[in-house]
Design a protein around this motif. Structure first.
Motif, PDB file in Angstrom:
ATOM      1  N   ALA A 136       0.838  -1.192   0.000  1.00 35.79           N
ATOM      2  CA  ALA A 136       0.000   0.000   0.000  1.00 35.79           C
ATOM      3  C   ALA A 136       0.877   1.248   0.000  1.00 35.79           C
ATOM      4  O   ALA A 136       1.875   1.316   0.723  1.00 35.79           O
ATOM      5  N   VAL A 137       0.504   2.224  -0.812  1.00 35.69           N
ATOM      6  CA  VAL A 137       1.226   3.488  -0.874  1.00 35.69           C
ATOM      7  C   VAL A 137       0.588   4.508   0.055  1.00 35.69           C
ATOM      8  O   VAL A 137       1.274   5.245   0.762  1.00 35.69           O
ATOM      9  N   ASN A 138      -0.733   4.544   0.073  1.00 33.23           N
ATOM     10  CA  ASN A 138      -1.498   5.365   1.007  1.00 33.23           C
ATOM     11  C   ASN A 138      -2.843   4.691   1.211  1.00 33.23           C
ATOM     12  O   ASN A 138      -3.015   3.522   0.849  1.00 33.23           O
ATOM     13  N   ALA A 139      -3.810   5.395   1.756  1.00 32.40           N
ATOM     14  CA  ALA A 139      -5.085   4.769   2.110  1.00 32.40           C
ATOM     15  C   ALA A 139      -5.817   4.203   0.904  1.00 32.40           C
ATOM     16  O   ALA A 139      -6.512   3.184   1.016  1.00 32.40           O
ATOM     17  N   LEU A 140      -5.663   4.819  -0.269  1.00 36.50           N
ATOM     18  CA  LEU A 140      -6.427   4.396  -1.431  1.00 36.50           C
ATOM     19  C   LEU A 140      -5.566   3.869  -2.574  1.00 36.50           C
ATOM     20  O   LEU A 140      -6.114   3.466  -3.606  1.00 36.50           O
TER      21      LEU A 140
END
Length: 431
Positions: A136-140
């Motif tokens: 994952a890079v960020n939440a989305l």
């Protein structure tokens, strides 16, 4: 492999899923359907059973979906891109998606879900074998990095054949792929009502009011999944005549896998519509255990192929009520391949040659166990026909040893011939 058109029967007067629906506070739209079998396993990653896959499409959602042309289209994904060398793939999810327990759908959930699916599914394993990192890079957003470019990244993430890569909350997706999940929390259009699930009787789903469908028109497994009913009840009805009668009287709205010999009666019934599940048809086949005797020998597998005829199986399975044809191909049928049966190595029906070939395979007479789903009107006739062919070859040609094991108390060899793409067990393809 043989090709048949599988039919689905609809009670046209009671099919709100197929008609524009307007739901008021006083009126609830309910679909009562007869599924292809009894749902006993709830985890669509743990099993390849199609009844469980169908259950999965109600409860969970996918990153991509195949449209009517077989092209992967974004589903949960809002946008994606790939590097020029094809090694780095970036995916961004649609915002606002929620799990059935109210939690937001996150990139970390998808990463864990892909890893669990990739440890179990054949296509997923192929993708994971060339995966350097998945995080994952960020939440989305999440990123997939490959060790070498492959052409099936989107096809794998959007596959509709079991196992489908359904996205689950991270806490569930962290379950070992060899252990079934016990909690049915998805982000799909329906919630599974665990308190009303009665194995061997009924499965219930309620509309998930906070589901966010895509804006595009629905196309196969892609596009907007706009829910037009409040509740779906799957009523397990193993007796084909009872299921068909329930459709004509209005007790049921959908009969997913009607018995072929009842289609004529259903076509004449008022208010009943018969439609093809898939206009391209289905490949029907049997699977041999090639790891253990007697079919670990290629001679035994080819002998069995020479001892049976596709036409016999298709007549028993489909009859004259639906179109079907024989097919000489393994992965798809075309007129060119049908005309090249001998060139492609498809043995002709020849019981005497089959007997000689099987005798030369070294078969020692051990029992052969044939699995038969006796509660499935489509699959059951094929299993019975294959069992009888083996017994007859034993009696008349000393072909299959001293009969079959019969684990069923009714004397019918219990079977579960393999089923893919809605197909049924049929004569095996050439080894």
């Amino acid at each position: 492999m043989a090709i048949a058109r599988r039919d689905i029967v609809l009670g046209a007067l009671m099919s709100p899923a197929l008609l524009p629906a307007r739901t008021s506070a006083q009126t609830r739209r309910v679909i009562r359907a007869v599924p292809i079998g009894d749902l006993r396993i709830l985890d669509p990653i743990w099993t390849t059973a199609y009844i469980t896959r169908n259950h999965g499409y109600l409860v969970w959602d996918t990153l991509f979906g195949l449209d009517e042309q077989g092209v992967p289209r974004p589903q949960m994904v809002d946008s994606y891109d790939a590097s020029p060398d094809g090694l780095t793939w970036n995916f961004t999810l649609r915002s606002g998606m929620l799990w059935h327990d109210g939690g937001p759908v996150r990139a970390a959930d998808c990463v864990a879900s892909i890893r669990r699916w990739g440890a179990r599914d054949g296509m997923g394993q192929a993708l994971m074998s060339v995966t350097t990192s998945l995080e994952a890079v960020n939440a989305l957003s999440f990123r997939l990095v490959l060790s070498r470019p492959v052409a099936f990244v989107l096809e794998a993430l959007g596959k509709i054949d079991s196992n489908v890569p359904f996205m689950m909350p991270e806490r569930l997706a962290q379950t070992s792929p060899n252990t079934q999940i016990r909690e049915m929390i998805g982000s799909g259009p329906f919630r599974f009502v665990a308190g009303e699930w009665v194995p061997g009787a009924k499965i219930v789903y309620e509309r998930f009011d906070r589901y966010l469908p895509r804006s595009e028109p629905a196309s196969r497994a892609a596009g907007g999944k706009v829910v037009k009913v409040d509740r779906v009840e799957m009523v397990y009805t193993p007796d084909p005549a009872t299921a068909a009668s329930g459709l004509t009287t209005g007790e049921f709205d959908v009969l997913e896998s009607p018995a072929p010999d009842l289609l004529g009666m259903l076509r004449r019934a008022r208010g009943v519509k018969i439609a093809a599940n898939d206009p391209l048809g289905y490949g029907l086949f049997a699977v041999l255990n090639h790891l253990h005797p007697p079919f670990d020998k290629v001679e035994a597998r080819r002998a069995l192929l020479m001892a049976i005829r596709q036409s016999d199986f298709m007549q028993a399975t489909v009859g004259d009520e639906s179109p079907w044809r024989e097919c000489a191909a393994v992965f798809g049928c075309t007129p060119e391949e049908d005309a090249r049966r001998a060139e492609l190595g498809w043995p002709a029906y020849d019981p005497d040659a089959a007997r000689a070939l099987f005798a030369g395979s070294g078969y020692d007479g051990r029992p052969v166990l044939l699995m038969d789903p006796a509660d499935n009107a489509t699959l059951h006739p094929s299993a019975l026909l294959l069992a009888e062919a083996l017994r007859q070859d034993r009696r008349e040609r000393q072909f299959a040893g001293d009969g079959l094991e019969r684990p069923s108390s009714r004397g019918v060899p219990r079977a579960r011939p393999s089923r893919r793409a809605g197909g049924t067990s049929m004569p095996p393809t050439p080894p």
